[in-house]
Motif scaffolding. Sequence first.
Motif, PDB file in Angstrom:
ATOM      1  N   THR A  17      -5.685   2.060  -3.116  1.00  0.00           N
ATOM      2  CA  THR A  17      -5.151   2.634  -4.358  1.00  0.00           C
ATOM      3  C   THR A  17      -6.211   3.492  -5.042  1.00  0.00           C
ATOM      4  OG1 THR A  17      -3.729   0.700  -4.626  1.00  0.00           O
ATOM      5  CG2 THR A  17      -4.052   2.087  -6.558  1.00  0.00           C
TER       6      THR A  17
ATOM      7  N   ARG B 275       0.827  -1.208   0.000  1.00  0.00           N
ATOM      8  CA  ARG B 275       0.000   0.000   0.000  1.00  0.00           C
ATOM      9  C   ARG B 275       0.859   1.255   0.000  1.00  0.00           C
ATOM     10  NH1 ARG B 275      -1.384   4.013   2.812  1.00  0.00           N
ATOM     11  NH2 ARG B 275      -3.481   4.911   2.925  1.00  0.00           N
TER      12      ARG B 275
ATOM     13  N   PHE C  26       2.610   1.679  -3.470  1.00  0.00           N
ATOM     14  CA  PHE C  26       1.739   2.208  -4.524  1.00  0.00           C
ATOM     15  C   PHE C  26       1.394   3.676  -4.263  1.00  0.00           C
ATOM     16  CE2 PHE C  26       0.341  -2.359  -5.242  1.00  0.00           C
ATOM     17  CZ  PHE C  26       1.075  -2.477  -6.423  1.00  0.00           C
ATOM     18  N   SER C  27       1.196   4.005  -2.986  1.00  0.00           N
ATOM     19  CA  SER C  27       0.912   5.399  -2.629  1.00  0.00           C
ATOM     20  C   SER C  27       2.086   6.300  -3.009  1.00  0.00           C
ATOM     21  CB  SER C  27       0.633   5.494  -1.128  1.00  0.00           C
ATOM     22  OG  SER C  27       0.496   6.842  -0.732  1.00  0.00           O
TER      23      SER C  27
END
Length: 1002
Positions: free
Chosen positions: A731, A688, A691-692
């Motif tokens: 996401t 997470r 992707f952030s």
Amino acid sequence: MWEILKSTSGTSQHLGRQLSVLEKAQDKVFVTRKMVPQMGTFIGVYLPCMQNILGVILFLRLTWIVGTAGILGSFAIVSMCCICTLLTAISMSAIATNGVVPAGGSYYMISRSLGPEFGGAVGLCFYLGTTFAGSMYILGTIEILLTYIVPTATVFKGTDDEARLNNMRVYGTCCLVLMALVVFVGVKYVNKLALVFLACVILSIMATYAGVIKTMIEPPEFNVCLLGNRSLSNEKFETCAKTQIVKNQTVTTELWSIFCNSKYPNATCDEYFTLNNLTEIQAIPGLLSGVIKENLWGDYSPAGMYIENKDQPSVQLLDTPIDTDKPYVFNDITTYFTLLVGIYFPSVTGIMAGSNRSGDLRDAQRSIPIGTIMAILTTSFIYISCVVLFGACIEGVVLRDKFGYSVKKNPVIGILAWPSPWVIVIGSFFSCCGAGLQSLTGAPRLLQAIARDGIIPFLQVFGHGKANGEPTWALLLTVGICEIGILIASLDAVAPILSMFFLMCYLFVNLACAVQTLLCTPNWRPRFKFYHWTLSFLGMSLCLSLMFISSWYYALVAMVIAGCIYKYIEYKGAVKEWGDGIRGLSLNAARYALIRLEEAPLHTKNWRPQLLVLCKLDSDLSVKHPRLLSFSTQLKAGKGLTIVCSVLEGTYMTRGNEAKTGEQNLKAAMASERMKGFSHVVVSSNLRDGFSLLIQSAGLGGMKHNAVLMAWPTGWTQARDSSARRNFIETVRETTAAQQALLVAKNIDHFPSNQERLKEGTIDVWWIVHDGGLLMLLPFLLNQHKVWRKCKMRIFTVAQMDDNSIQMKKDLQMFLYHLRLDAEVEVVEMHDSDISAFTYEKTLVMEQRSQMLKQMQLSRNEREREAQLIHDRNTASHSTMTDKAAGATPDRVHMTWTKEKLIHERNKHREGMGVKDMFNMKPEWENLNQSNVRRMHTAVKLNEVVVKKSQNSQLVLLNMPGPPKNKKGDENYMEFLEVLMDGLDRVVLVRGGGREVITIYS
């Protein structure tokens, strides 16, 4: 302390490695010195340059150029060419002294300065030029042999041009074979012979200057016979008279027999011969005779015309054909200024002779600048002084006589020389031999250097040679190409071809120096300091001008050849990193463009999806869904920005090598899909955060992504933990917060590859809520690619029962017409309760969409602007609400609008607050008071309609509802999306980024 000791130890090891490499290099140099003769400036650079520059043109064509162009025209030609080569030599000296120049000379300098593509293209063109130069020198050698030394030693008898050309071909081929054998034996023999040949050249030039001085005291006893004002070839007669007195009797001369049908005085004679007198004038009046005034201006004429002295009286005959059977001297080719430039320029092209043999020099950095510039200055003085002295000493009709037919078939420069014309004949013969040997020595080495770099695959065989490094295979190819030039058999036809190739090479040498100087790269530290980028640009401009002055069609052909080689090297993928200037230029251009992109916000007309593709890597660090990359390629069609990213869990210290491997695998997968873009793999403590991080920071400056593409997490229901679901929804939230569009592809492995071609079918767009136009833009972008080109676009819109479906369809068709999109429109009626879940979106919901389409019923003049206004106003409202929440100032919306209309719309907007209220409604997925049955009812009903209409379509594009604000509703949200896409094969969920991406304006 331990760190300091370790650092010192590392430094010592590094120095040790450097010394070891240096010792090995010195060992190699020592071995090379044993194998290859190490030459200094004089023998290695100055003499080869002098030999190549003072070649065939000086002795065989310069007098003819002076006579045809005049002293002023010839001075202009020589000056332009000499300045061009001097400026090129200055640029070349700067590049040559900016590091070690190994074998290959000019090719090495260009390729390391401008990159493998430019280097290979220009290097190969220069190789062809050097090879054809060998042909020109050999043709010059044979012309001297058959015209002046042994005129009778002809294989093909006859006086016509065809016999002369065939003799040139036979003797030229024999001479080429002999020279190739000499070069094959070794370069040291060529260098030893060079001293002998250059001695002959210097002796010939000194004899010429001595002859000029002698003309002031006693002009040579060479006379020219003129009939009227026409020059005659005196090879077949001695007396320039019609009759002569022998033993007190008047008898006819040889000329009478030539022009009349018998030797008797009452014979019938040629009319021009009868009407005009014979005059004998001095061929070389001398330096003090004043003939310089007559030779100042040019005398150009077409092929086959008589060479005439305009100052002599003559009775001309009207409408008489040119008589080629009589012993007149004719122009063999049509002359004009630009032709003379092309023929003369090869005489100054020897400046690379030293740099081509840089591998044989003891100190190339010192020898190349000094030797080359000194050779150019010396030869420039010789050429310019010869132009003036020839024009000041020799009669104009003699200067224009290319082969010296009017002076007993002697070379024109030979009759000026002292003590005998044979000094020039022998000197020019050996000069041409020496220059030919130098060309046959330099060209194979140039080809060998190109082949060993491996940038042109089919030339690699020519990189091999004998044990001592002599390029045997390259020599064979050079001899073969050289034979082509010899088969042309005309020095005047071969010379302009050389000019193009050499000029192109010189142009790029100047460009290389200018680029390196302007970029100010830290590695640009030439020892030669007398250069400037303005000189390089001047030299470059002069080269380009001379190319088109000489022959515009040859210039275009040379550029096409270089362009084809460039594209071939680029296509084959020359993976070479030489720190070249073009790469530095690209970096500067990229920096400038990125800064410009940030100066102003992007207009809707320029919007295109700049994709951030979130890939998943399997346990082998290979791409898990390659079709995701295929779909990206089809969507982009090679345009815009594409960044392919992936995330590895862990720390960079432990998984850094795996990240690099994964990045290489991504690049390989992108290459196999012919996808142009960038790849990046990051290591993060969890997916997470990774992707952030990518969504926030991928891209640079104005080149940042505006859309995220990812695959639907198919196994989220079977997974024991909820990480897949949680990562997906987070996401989605990240992209929404970043105001970026989101594309989620379900069943991505079922999508077509780039090699497939869909023969028929449809791309169905379900336009339930307005997302800024992205839903309508995506099918258009896909249609640009060969895979989807034959698929038709269908747009389905959902109407409430109380809407006028027929009118809505017409309005939507009109809207699509103004958007310049070809699509079939269909309106599907559903109950309001069936689509209630979508009304919680912060986008233009049904009432707003209906309002936008109703605007289309206005007058034709206002229709376009009204529709766009609704787009812009709703987008602005969405941005305003989002930015207010973030405490930011909303971006300005691009629209073309009058002040009165703007005030009117603001007032209307204040009255109709229902639209704005719709924007303010919050998604309530997590609200437990809302029945799950109601949400599923929406998904099931909508899915039934979509499956019924679009089950057989090639692709379905659906609006994607926003995620729940409270994480308690995550699972319900995923179930809703799953039910919504049930029964469909290829689906892309689309969520807009909060701005208009399509416009009806031009």
